[in-house]
Design an enzyme around this catalytic site. Structure first.
Site, mmCIF file in Angstrom:
data_model
loop_
_atom_site.group_PDB
_atom_site.id
_atom_site.type_symbol
_atom_site.label_atom_id
_atom_site.label_comp_id
_atom_site.label_asym_id
_atom_site.label_seq_id
_atom_site.Cartn_x
_atom_site.Cartn_y
_atom_site.Cartn_z
ATOM 1 N N ARG A 170 0.828 -1.211 0.000
ATOM 2 C CA ARG A 170 0.000 0.000 0.000
ATOM 3 C C ARG A 170 0.863 1.262 0.000
ATOM 4 N NH1 ARG A 170 -5.168 0.106 2.130
ATOM 5 N NH2 ARG A 170 -4.733 1.929 3.393
ATOM 6 N N ARG A 174 9.694 5.761 -3.202
ATOM 7 C CA ARG A 174 10.019 6.728 -4.262
ATOM 8 C C ARG A 174 11.474 7.133 -4.221
ATOM 9 N NH1 ARG A 174 5.699 10.090 -2.545
ATOM 10 N NH2 ARG A 174 3.771 9.303 -3.462
ATOM 11 N N ARG A 247 -8.931 -6.358 13.575
ATOM 12 C CA ARG A 247 -8.163 -5.509 14.466
ATOM 13 C C ARG A 247 -9.047 -4.349 14.873
ATOM 14 N NH1 ARG A 247 -4.342 -7.256 17.272
ATOM 15 N NH2 ARG A 247 -3.133 -5.320 17.287
ATOM 16 N N ARG A 278 0.264 5.657 16.558
ATOM 17 C CA ARG A 278 0.449 7.003 16.002
ATOM 18 C C ARG A 278 -0.322 8.019 16.818
ATOM 19 N NH1 ARG A 278 -2.323 5.405 10.145
ATOM 20 N NH2 ARG A 278 -4.034 4.249 11.061
ATOM 21 N N GLU A 304 -3.396 6.642 19.160
ATOM 22 C CA GLU A 304 -4.089 5.485 18.593
ATOM 23 C C GLU A 304 -3.422 4.202 19.071
ATOM 24 O OE1 GLU A 304 -4.828 5.892 14.399
ATOM 25 O OE2 GLU A 304 -4.760 3.733 14.090
ATOM 26 N N TYR A 352 -9.963 -4.886 3.081
ATOM 27 C CA TYR A 352 -9.251 -3.687 3.535
ATOM 28 C C TYR A 352 -9.366 -2.614 2.444
ATOM 29 C CZ TYR A 352 -5.156 -1.243 5.640
ATOM 30 O OH TYR A 352 -4.294 -0.352 6.234
ATOM 31 N N ASP A 354 -9.957 1.135 0.832
ATOM 32 C CA ASP A 354 -9.876 2.568 1.065
ATOM 33 C C ASP A 354 -11.243 3.176 0.767
ATOM 34 O OD1 ASP A 354 -7.226 2.685 1.847
ATOM 35 O OD2 ASP A 354 -6.492 2.861 -0.208
HETATM 36 N N1 UDP Z 1 3.499 0.866 7.840
HETATM 37 C C1 UDP Z 1 4.724 0.799 8.469
HETATM 38 N N2 UDP Z 1 5.253 1.928 9.025
HETATM 39 C C2 UDP Z 1 4.608 3.116 8.975
HETATM 40 C C3 UDP Z 1 3.362 3.188 8.303
HETATM 41 C C4 UDP Z 1 2.821 2.034 7.759
HETATM 42 O O1 UDP Z 1 5.326 -0.257 8.560
HETATM 43 O O2 UDP Z 1 5.126 4.101 9.502
HETATM 44 C C5 UDP Z 1 2.963 -0.399 7.268
HETATM 45 C C6 UDP Z 1 2.102 -1.162 8.273
HETATM 46 O O3 UDP Z 1 2.305 -2.529 8.050
HETATM 47 C C7 UDP Z 1 0.699 -0.753 7.894
HETATM 48 C C8 UDP Z 1 0.829 -0.664 6.377
HETATM 49 O O4 UDP Z 1 2.128 -0.137 6.165
HETATM 50 O O5 UDP Z 1 -0.242 -1.722 8.283
HETATM 51 C C9 UDP Z 1 -0.222 0.191 5.706
HETATM 52 O O6 UDP Z 1 -0.189 1.481 6.263
HETATM 53 P P1 UDP Z 1 -1.327 2.541 6.011
HETATM 54 O O7 UDP Z 1 -0.833 3.846 6.482
HETATM 55 O O8 UDP Z 1 -1.784 2.428 4.607
HETATM 56 O O9 UDP Z 1 -2.456 2.015 6.981
HETATM 57 P P2 UDP Z 1 -3.813 2.670 7.485
HETATM 58 O O10 UDP Z 1 -3.629 4.160 7.475
HETATM 59 O O11 UDP Z 1 -4.888 2.154 6.588
HETATM 60 O O12 UDP Z 1 -3.932 2.156 8.873
#
Ligand code: UDP
Length: 376
Positions: A170, A174, A247, A278, A304, A352, A354
């Site tokens: 996801r 870059r 989850r 976060r 969170e 999952y 978006d």
């Molecule tokens: N992820 C990570 N470190 C980060 C942010 C995301 O390892 O700082 C990984 C983690 O496995 C997460 C996945 O990337 O479940 C997808 O992150 P995303 O931000 O898309 O998740 P959401 O915002 O949907 O919770």
């Protein structure tokens, strides 16, 4: 009163489907067991700040039809998601890009970064089989250890070796200096909050809040010709084939008497020890301004915490590992037998998704339903 459609769940899928049905002149009733509309995109005003009560939602899409559609119900601002990672006080840019590589290794050019990652990915031979292998193969072990492993294991409560590779795909990688978290062509937050957007979708539609359909099946099952169900699919079938795992997320919200707590909408705590995943500082989704463009003196933050779902919690994320995917396939076969029920949304299809995909799927479901009416 008899309806054409009973829609269970006033989240994005339900609200979009309801809007489309109403536009086709159908009689629609929407139920939600919560006492508010919007599902998990719900926002609530606190001191002039639109608080994302169920976690950060940033709308992003490449789908112009979806973008145009949501823009007819809300005006979107130009917010660009650029979360910051905090690893034991070291700050890194996300998603993984040249700023991240520079901070991690001191490399300056894309070639230097690519060489460094190519060396580190050598430990993975063959197709990556799980999230850990996929992550190392994308960005190397250093970034995996500092920015992925701890965060992912906190978020999913599982070892990175036991999680599917697609979750990490996801995130963009870059070789440019670009902190935009999403590759999408269109991105933003509805001005005034998501609740306003969903409220506009549901305009003129009968909505009953605080009503749990599954607890009042006798009353509601035959109230409409068709049911659109967006709640947990296993709960719909009374868990008869077993329980799917989800989850859940818990938020600790704080109103602080200061103009800025962390200077960014999202800061990810990527070490294993910090208990939260976060911290969201909601005012930055709307640039720290109130509806009149004035600076807000206070701020609201949400820590969170991720946890395994148990009955009574809000399910947020399906756990798409092998075991759960196999069980969902069985439930899906059950749903196919019910010709008068449409299952949709993250929970109804155990996917999952978006927000843009959810809107797209609801538009498509409506188009299929009203075939010949040129709904989509
Ligand atoms: N992820 C990570 N470190 C980060 C942010 C995301 O390892 O700082 C990984 C983690 O496995 C997460 C996945 O990337 O479940 C997808 O992150 P995303 O931000 O898309 O998740 P959401 O915002 O949907 O919770």
């Amino acid at each position: 009163m008899h309806y054409d459609y009973l829609i269970v769940g006033a989240g994005l899928f339900g609200a979009v489907f309801a809007q489309q049905a109403r536009e086709k002149g159908k009689k629609v009733l929407v139920l939600d067991r919560r006492n508010h509309i919007g599902g998990n995109v719900y926002t609530e005003q606190v001191e002039g700040i639109n608080v994302h009560k169920y976690g950060a939602h940033i709308f992003h899409t490449n789908n112009k039809v979806v973008w145009d559609y949501v823009n007819t119900f809300a005006t979107f601002n130009r917010f660009t998601n650029s979360p910051v990672a905090n690893y034991k006080g070291e700050i890194y840019s996300l998603p993984f890009n040249m700023y991240t590589f520079n901070k991690m290794w001191g490399v300056v050019t894309p070639q230097e970064a690519a060489d460094r990652i190519a060396r580190q990915r050598q430990e993975i031979t063959g197709e990556p089989q799980n999230l850990e292998e996929q992550a190392i193969s994308l960005v190397g072990r250093d970034i995996f250890e500092k920015l992925i492993k701890g965060y992912t294991e906190k978020q999913w409560g599982r070892d990175c070796k036991d999680l599917p590779a697609f979750i990490i795909k996801r995130l963009p990688v870059r070789y440019t200096y670009d902190n935009n978290y999403f590759n999408a062509l269109y991105q933003g937050i509805p001005i005034g909050g998501y609740t306003k957007l969903v409220n506009n979708l549901l305009e003129g539609i009968e909505v009953r809040l605080g009503v749990d359909y599954l607890k009042h099946r006798d009353e509601y099952e035959n109230i409409a010709d068709k049911i659109v169900y967006t709640g947990p699919v296993d709960e719909f079938f009374d868990y008869k084939l077993g329980t799917l795992e989800y989850r859940s997320v818990r938020f600790e919200n704080e109103l602080l008497d200061m103009p800025s707590f962390q200077g960014n909408a999202a800061v990810n705590y990527t070490d294993r020890e910090t208990p939260w995943t976060r911290i969201i500082e909601h005012k930055w989704f709307e640039f720290g301004k109130d509806a009149n463009g004035n600076d807000l003196p206070k701020t609201v933050i949400s820590r969170e915490y991720s946890s395994e779902w148990t009955p009574g919690d809000e399910p947020y994320y399906p756990v798409n590992d092998e075991k759960n995917s196999a069980l969902y396939a069985k439930y899906k076969a059950e749903t196919a037998k019910l010709t008068n029920v449409i299952f949709g949304g993250r929970l109804g299809t155990y996917s999952y998704y978006d927000m843009d995909v959810t809107v797209d799927m609801a538009l498509q479901a409506a188009a299929t339903e009203f075939a010949g009416n040129n709904a989509y």
